[in-house]
Write a protein that holds these residues in place. Structure first.
Motif, PDB file in Angstrom:
ATOM      1  N   PRO A   1      40.940  -8.263 -19.096  1.00  0.00           N
ATOM      2  CA  PRO A   1      41.256  -7.403 -17.941  1.00  0.00           C
ATOM      3  C   PRO A   1      42.293  -6.320 -18.272  1.00  0.00           C
ATOM      4  CG  PRO A   1      41.116  -9.680 -17.243  1.00  0.00           C
ATOM      5  CD  PRO A   1      41.066  -9.701 -18.742  1.00  0.00           C
ATOM      6  N   THR A   2      43.286  -6.679 -19.097  1.00  0.00           N
ATOM      7  CA  THR A   2      44.299  -5.684 -19.477  1.00  0.00           C
ATOM      8  C   THR A   2      43.676  -4.560 -20.293  1.00  0.00           C
ATOM      9  OG1 THR A   2      46.069  -7.336 -19.472  1.00  0.00           O
ATOM     10  CG2 THR A   2      46.463  -5.329 -20.738  1.00  0.00           C
ATOM     11  N   VAL A   3      42.839  -4.938 -21.261  1.00  0.00           N
ATOM     12  CA  VAL A   3      42.166  -3.926 -22.090  1.00  0.00           C
ATOM     13  C   VAL A   3      41.253  -3.066 -21.226  1.00  0.00           C
ATOM     14  CG1 VAL A   3      40.544  -3.568 -23.977  1.00  0.00           C
ATOM     15  CG2 VAL A   3      42.348  -5.289 -24.191  1.00  0.00           C
ATOM     16  N   SER A   4      40.534  -3.691 -20.294  1.00  0.00           N
ATOM     17  CA  SER A   4      39.625  -2.948 -19.410  1.00  0.00           C
ATOM     18  C   SER A   4      40.390  -1.918 -18.575  1.00  0.00           C
ATOM     19  CB  SER A   4      38.875  -3.907 -18.490  1.00  0.00           C
ATOM     20  OG  SER A   4      38.012  -4.736 -19.231  1.00  0.00           O
ATOM     21  N   HIS A   5      41.589  -2.301 -18.133  1.00  0.00           N
ATOM     22  CA  HIS A   5      42.428  -1.381 -17.357  1.00  0.00           C
ATOM     23  C   HIS A   5      42.757  -0.132 -18.180  1.00  0.00           C
ATOM     24  CE1 HIS A   5      45.791   0.187 -15.028  1.00  0.00           C
ATOM     25  NE2 HIS A   5      46.535   0.108 -16.118  1.00  0.00           N
ATOM     26  N   HIS A   6      43.157  -0.323 -19.427  1.00  0.00           N
ATOM     27  CA  HIS A   6      43.495   0.824 -20.282  1.00  0.00           C
ATOM     28  C   HIS A   6      42.255   1.655 -20.609  1.00  0.00           C
ATOM     29  CE1 HIS A   6      47.669  -0.181 -20.834  1.00  0.00           C
ATOM     30  NE2 HIS A   6      47.378  -1.408 -21.250  1.00  0.00           N
ATOM     31  N   LEU A   7      41.136   0.999 -20.850  1.00  0.00           N
ATOM     32  CA  LEU A   7      39.903   1.717 -21.151  1.00  0.00           C
ATOM     33  C   LEU A   7      39.462   2.593 -19.976  1.00  0.00           C
ATOM     34  CD1 LEU A   7      37.901  -1.042 -23.049  1.00  0.00           C
ATOM     35  CD2 LEU A   7      38.685   1.131 -24.011  1.00  0.00           C
ATOM     36  N   LYS A   8      39.599   2.054 -18.753  1.00  0.00           N
ATOM     37  CA  LYS A   8      39.226   2.836 -17.570  1.00  0.00           C
ATOM     38  C   LYS A   8      40.065   4.110 -17.479  1.00  0.00           C
ATOM     39  CE  LYS A   8      38.566   2.579 -12.558  1.00  0.00           C
ATOM     40  NZ  LYS A   8      39.215   3.882 -12.308  1.00  0.00           N
ATOM     41  N   ALA A   9      41.368   3.998 -17.775  1.00  0.00           N
ATOM     42  CA  ALA A   9      42.241   5.181 -17.727  1.00  0.00           C
ATOM     43  C   ALA A   9      41.803   6.221 -18.757  1.00  0.00           C
ATOM     44  CB  ALA A   9      43.685   4.767 -17.971  1.00  0.00           C
TER      45      ALA A   9
ATOM     46  N   PRO B   1      51.695   3.003 -26.128  1.00  0.00           N
ATOM     47  CA  PRO B   1      51.294   2.498 -27.447  1.00  0.00           C
ATOM     48  C   PRO B   1      49.992   1.716 -27.431  1.00  0.00           C
ATOM     49  CG  PRO B   1      53.215   1.305 -26.608  1.00  0.00           C
ATOM     50  CD  PRO B   1      53.011   2.476 -25.719  1.00  0.00           C
ATOM     51  N   THR B   2      49.710   1.006 -26.326  1.00  0.00           N
ATOM     52  CA  THR B   2      48.449   0.250 -26.260  1.00  0.00           C
ATOM     53  C   THR B   2      47.248   1.186 -26.218  1.00  0.00           C
ATOM     54  OG1 THR B   2      49.538  -1.588 -25.110  1.00  0.00           O
ATOM     55  CG2 THR B   2      47.136  -1.454 -24.961  1.00  0.00           C
ATOM     56  N   ARG B   3      47.339   2.237 -25.421  1.00  0.00           N
ATOM     57  CA  ARG B   3      46.229   3.179 -25.330  1.00  0.00           C
ATOM     58  C   ARG B   3      46.043   3.951 -26.640  1.00  0.00           C
ATOM     59  NH1 ARG B   3      47.634   4.993 -19.086  1.00  0.00           N
ATOM     60  NH2 ARG B   3      46.992   2.985 -18.180  1.00  0.00           N
ATOM     61  N   ALA B   4      47.149   4.319 -27.265  1.00  0.00           N
ATOM     62  CA  ALA B   4      47.049   5.000 -28.559  1.00  0.00           C
ATOM     63  C   ALA B   4      46.405   4.078 -29.592  1.00  0.00           C
ATOM     64  CB  ALA B   4      48.434   5.438 -29.023  1.00  0.00           C
TER      65      ALA B   4
ATOM     66  N   GLY C   1      35.689  -6.983 -25.641  1.00  0.00           N
ATOM     67  CA  GLY C   1      36.019  -8.239 -26.327  1.00  0.00           C
ATOM     68  C   GLY C   1      36.616  -8.004 -27.703  1.00  0.00           C
ATOM     69  N   GLU C   2      36.038  -7.067 -28.465  1.00  0.00           N
ATOM     70  CA  GLU C   2      36.570  -6.769 -29.805  1.00  0.00           C
ATOM     71  C   GLU C   2      37.998  -6.234 -29.727  1.00  0.00           C
ATOM     72  OE1 GLU C   2      32.499  -5.536 -32.248  1.00  0.00           O
ATOM     73  OE2 GLU C   2      33.728  -3.983 -31.306  1.00  0.00           O
ATOM     74  N   LEU C   3      38.225  -5.335 -28.798  1.00  0.00           N
ATOM     75  CA  LEU C   3      39.554  -4.744 -28.666  1.00  0.00           C
ATOM     76  C   LEU C   3      40.572  -5.778 -28.206  1.00  0.00           C
ATOM     77  CD1 LEU C   3      38.511  -1.366 -27.008  1.00  0.00           C
ATOM     78  CD2 LEU C   3      39.495  -1.645 -29.289  1.00  0.00           C
ATOM     79  N   ALA C   4      40.169  -6.636 -27.268  1.00  0.00           N
ATOM     80  CA  ALA C   4      41.087  -7.663 -26.778  1.00  0.00           C
ATOM     81  C   ALA C   4      41.492  -8.609 -27.910  1.00  0.00           C
ATOM     82  CB  ALA C   4      40.428  -8.444 -25.641  1.00  0.00           C
ATOM     83  N   ALA C   5      40.526  -8.988 -28.759  1.00  0.00           N
ATOM     84  CA  ALA C   5      40.837  -9.882 -29.873  1.00  0.00           C
ATOM     85  C   ALA C   5      41.750  -9.204 -30.881  1.00  0.00           C
ATOM     86  CB  ALA C   5      39.538 -10.325 -30.552  1.00  0.00           C
ATOM     87  N   GLU C   6      41.491  -7.942 -31.158  1.00  0.00           N
ATOM     88  CA  GLU C   6      42.290  -7.199 -32.135  1.00  0.00           C
ATOM     89  C   GLU C   6      43.718  -6.980 -31.649  1.00  0.00           C
ATOM     90  OE1 GLU C   6      42.535  -5.186 -35.869  1.00  0.00           O
ATOM     91  OE2 GLU C   6      40.702  -6.039 -35.021  1.00  0.00           O
ATOM     92  N   LEU C   7      43.848  -6.675 -30.363  1.00  0.00           N
ATOM     93  CA  LEU C   7      45.164  -6.367 -29.786  1.00  0.00           C
ATOM     94  C   LEU C   7      45.894  -7.606 -29.280  1.00  0.00           C
ATOM     95  CD1 LEU C   7      44.053  -3.229 -27.736  1.00  0.00           C
ATOM     96  CD2 LEU C   7      45.478  -3.216 -29.786  1.00  0.00           C
ATOM     97  N   ARG C   8      45.166  -8.748 -29.216  1.00  0.00           N
ATOM     98  CA  ARG C   8      45.734  -9.995 -28.686  1.00  0.00           C
ATOM     99  C   ARG C   8      46.192  -9.821 -27.241  1.00  0.00           C
ATOM    100  NH1 ARG C   8      49.164 -12.480 -33.852  1.00  0.00           N
ATOM    101  NH2 ARG C   8      47.402 -12.463 -35.321  1.00  0.00           N
ATOM    102  N   LEU C   9      45.319  -9.163 -26.475  1.00  0.00           N
ATOM    103  CA  LEU C   9      45.565  -8.959 -25.054  1.00  0.00           C
ATOM    104  C   LEU C   9      44.398  -9.535 -24.266  1.00  0.00           C
ATOM    105  CD1 LEU C   9      46.744  -5.223 -25.102  1.00  0.00           C
ATOM    106  CD2 LEU C   9      48.202  -7.237 -24.839  1.00  0.00           C
ATOM    107  N   SER C  10      44.600  -9.742 -22.963  1.00  0.00           N
ATOM    108  CA  SER C  10      43.506 -10.239 -22.122  1.00  0.00           C
ATOM    109  C   SER C  10      42.475  -9.131 -21.916  1.00  0.00           C
ATOM    110  CB  SER C  10      44.048 -10.709 -20.774  1.00  0.00           C
ATOM    111  OG  SER C  10      44.525  -9.606 -20.029  1.00  0.00           O
TER     112      SER C  10
END
Length: 300
Positions: free
Chosen positions: A48-56, A17-20, A37-46
């Motif tokens: 590094p977590t957002v970067s991990h999903h983006l890399k995938a 669900p996070t990647r979707a 930064g924009e995605l982390a603020a929107e999703l309320r995640l750190s």
């Protein structure tokens, strides 16, 4: 990863669900791109977590990364945008189904007030949604198509149950996928007869969309099928018809007394070149014009 050769891997990525949600936020962005930064603020995640999903998603070939100074922007790979949009639309349709279906049912209950009760309308709306989502495998624009399909079925049901005679003849075209022959026949008949004939079409095993070669062949002779889409064959549209014309769907269509049944032996345009599809179109047009004469409706 080669996304063309590994569709199941892409589906597994989107099952997260996070990647979707990340893909949805990027596609919905006015600029078509987002930063970590924009995605982390929107999703309320750190971050590094957002970067991990983006890399995938980048590694899967769905996103591209564009550095600009100290920032990195992420956007859809152009050749994957339509594919991902369709997958996400299906997920969003499932998630929003109940609320949207309640609204559709309420709107149609007002339209058919005095004809059908709210319970009947809601049953038809939910059944129409299921038929399109599961039987016809439609995902794009599912809420609006559900509304149209349910309204058309309710109108057919009202006509079939009405004791008052209807002077406007009704014709139903049925083929297998409702994506080729029946759509061509219905489009040509609407074009020639206007509101002097009521026209419907359906399929015994509907496809997900009308075939582009069919739309092209009709456009060449000035015929538009508008927003038509493949629809499953249902009982009430058969009962509402005066003439039922089948094309290659065998005995899938129920037989009711008082209807005129015709079976047109016409080749299926699936997989055929445009030249052959034009021949099929012209054959159908000739048959439709003859049908109009038998209905005592003047062709345009």
């Amino acid at each position: 990863m080669d996304t063309e050769s590994a569709p199941s891997a892409v589906l597994r990525l989107l099952a997260d669900p996070t990647r979707a949600r990340i893909l949805g936020l990027i596609m919905d962005s006015p600029t078509g791109r987002r930063s970590v930064g924009e995605l982390a603020a929107e999703l309320r995640l750190s971050q590094p977590t957002v970067s991990h999903h983006l890399k995938a998603l980048v590694d899967a070939g769905l996103l591209e990364r564009t550095p600009e100074g100290r920032l990195a922007w992420f956007s859809m790979q152009p050749d994957q945008a339509d594919r991902v949009a369709e997958m996400l639309t299906g997920q969003r349709a499932t998630a929003m189904a109940d609320g949207v279906l309640e609204r559709i049912a309420a709107d149609l209950s007002r339209r058919f007030s005095g004809v059908f009760g709210p319970e009947t309308v809601e049953r038809y709306v939910r059944e129409s949604y299921d038929l399109l989502a599961e039987g016809a495998r439609i995902t794009r624009y599912l809420p609006s198509l559900t509304s149209r399909f349910a309204a058309d079925r309710l109108a057919a049901l009202a006509r079939s149950e009405s004791a008052a005679p209807d002077r406007v003849p009704e014709v139903l075209f049925v083929c297998v996928q409702n994506a080729g022959r029946s759509q061509m026949a219905a489009g040509i008949l609407r074009h020639l007869a206007g509101d002097r004939v009521r026209v419907r079409s359906a399929g015994s095993a509907p496809a997900s969309a009308v075939r582009s070669v069919v739309i092209t062949a009709l456009d060449e002779i000035g015929v538009s099928i508008g927003g038509e889409f493949p629809k499953p064959l249902t009982d009430e549209v058969v009962r509402a018809a005066d003439v039922v014309i089948t094309m290659g769907c065998g005995d899938a269509c129920p037989v009711y007394p008082g209807r005129r049944y015709l079976d047109w032996e016409i080749a299926d345009p699936v997989g055929l070149p445009i030249g052959r599809v034009r021949e099929i179109r012209d054959d159908i047009e000739a048959r439709v014009r003859a049908l109009l004469e038998s209905l005592q409706v003047n062709a345009a």
